[in-house]
Write an enzyme that holds these catalytic residues in place. Structure first.
Site, PDB file in Angstrom:
ATOM      1  N   ASP A  77       0.819  -1.207   0.000  1.00 33.82           N
ATOM      2  CA  ASP A  77       0.000   0.000   0.000  1.00 33.82           C
ATOM      3  C   ASP A  77       0.855   1.261   0.000  1.00 33.82           C
ATOM      4  O   ASP A  77       0.466   2.281  -0.581  1.00 33.82           O
ATOM      5  CB  ASP A  77      -0.921  -0.003   1.221  1.00 33.82           C
ATOM      6  CG  ASP A  77      -2.046  -1.026   1.087  1.00 33.82           C
ATOM      7  OD1 ASP A  77      -2.255  -1.528  -0.033  1.00 33.82           O
ATOM      8  OD2 ASP A  77      -2.712  -1.318   2.095  1.00 33.82           O
ATOM      9  N   ASP A 181      -1.784  14.784  21.156  1.00 40.11           N
ATOM     10  CA  ASP A 181      -0.503  14.504  20.509  1.00 40.11           C
ATOM     11  C   ASP A 181      -0.492  15.012  19.074  1.00 40.11           C
ATOM     12  O   ASP A 181       0.572  15.163  18.468  1.00 40.11           O
ATOM     13  CB  ASP A 181      -0.225  12.993  20.511  1.00 40.11           C
ATOM     14  CG  ASP A 181       0.233  12.494  21.875  1.00 40.11           C
ATOM     15  OD1 ASP A 181       0.525  13.336  22.752  1.00 40.11           O
ATOM     16  OD2 ASP A 181       0.297  11.273  22.073  1.00 40.11           O
TER      17      ASP A 181
END
Length: 297
Positions: A77, A181
């Site tokens: 991918d 984050d």
């Protein structure tokens, strides 16, 4: 009879798949397919196997011929994501042979590639049109001419364990100040990638939406939100280190917090080749084990 012309793109991979590459090359030679192969990939392969003579090299999207029928991506991918930079806005379809692990985008299994190529050359396939994201910076050109992503664009903290604050403005209105984050902005294609692992929803290709998914948000009531693909998102980042990481699919860079971001739909789409027997939901069930329940087996 129309001449068969394709392009081949790939990156370095494990030697265990070289027999499949040789099988593919023999098929293309036997079927008199004119091949343009990426120069870096060709230089890697010729050290491993005997490559057919008569193939032509291309070096980047600039000299990729526009008359090819499709680009064949050899790898996983990640290679498929990189192949998008080869075709860009040309409209050339991409077919992926999976030499990797998951094979969600590169949907053709290496053991079925000959059957798949026969079907493609016979026209027995469908094109899936996939939306992309585009990112621009307020004070610099980010990622040059490759500032687009098929999967996602991610903002992440840099060189610190402390959270960052991402001030997000959607279509001119304050959406949220994400204390986390980082955040992920994903397309429907990318909704089954990093966004999904952070709790984001699965979105069907063609749904006309993007999703904003926070990464480990401090406030648990801040959840992923689906937005229209026509939206324009502006981001301003605050960080103790005055830096943050921006990723755009497989590309990443470290930016200063003085650089504000603008994210919107890219001005072009890419076309992925899907065989008639393949469907989005069968891929979900097979690759992601979606809905799998041992009580049904």
């Amino acid at each position: 009879m129309q001449e068969k012309t394709i392009a081949i793109y790939g990156r370095e991979f494990n030697a265990s798949v070289l027999p499949y590459v040789e099988q593919l090359f023999a098929y293309l030679k036997e079927n008199k397919v004119q091949v343009y192969i990426h120069s870096d990939f060709y230089n890697f392969l010729k050290k491993q196997i005997n490559c057919p003579s008569g193939w032509l090299l291309y070096y980047s999207h600039v000299d990729l011929p526009t008359n090819i029928q499709f680009l064949l991506s050899l790898g996983g991918d990640g290679t498929m994501l990189s192949a998008v930079s080869q075709v860009r806005d040309s409209g050339i379809p991409i077919a992926g042979i999976n030499f990797g692990r998951l094979g969600f985008l590169a949907a053709i299994h290496k053991t079925q590639m000959i059957e798949a190529l026969d079907a493609i050359f016979a026209g027995r396939y469908q094109l899936q049109h996939r939306e992309l994201l585009e990112v621009t910076g307020s004070d610099q050109k980010i990622f040059g001419e490759e500032n687009f992503a098929l999967n996602d664009i991610t903002v992440f903290r840099h060189d610190t364990s402390s959270m960052i604050t991402v001030n997000a403005v959607l279509n001119g209105e304050l959406l949220n100040a994400y204390w986390a984050d980082g955040i992920i902005i994903a397309t429907p294609t990318g909704s089954t990638a990093y966004s999904l692992s952070c709790g984001g929803p699965i979105m069907m290709p063609g749904s006309g939406n993007f999703v904003i998914t926070p990464i480990a948000p401090h406030n648990l009531n801040v959840r992923p939100i689906i937005i229209s693909a026509d939206s324009e998102l502006e981001l301003e980042i605050e960080s103790r280190t005055e830096k943050y990481i921006l990723s755009c699919d497989s590309k990443s860079d470290t930016l200063s917090t003085t650089t504000k971001l603008k994210i919107r739909r890219a001005p072009f789409r890419v076309n992925l080749i899907r065989l008639e027997k393949d469907s989005y939901f069968s891929t979900l069930r097979e690759k992601l084990l979606w809905g799998l329940d041992v009580r049904n087996y």
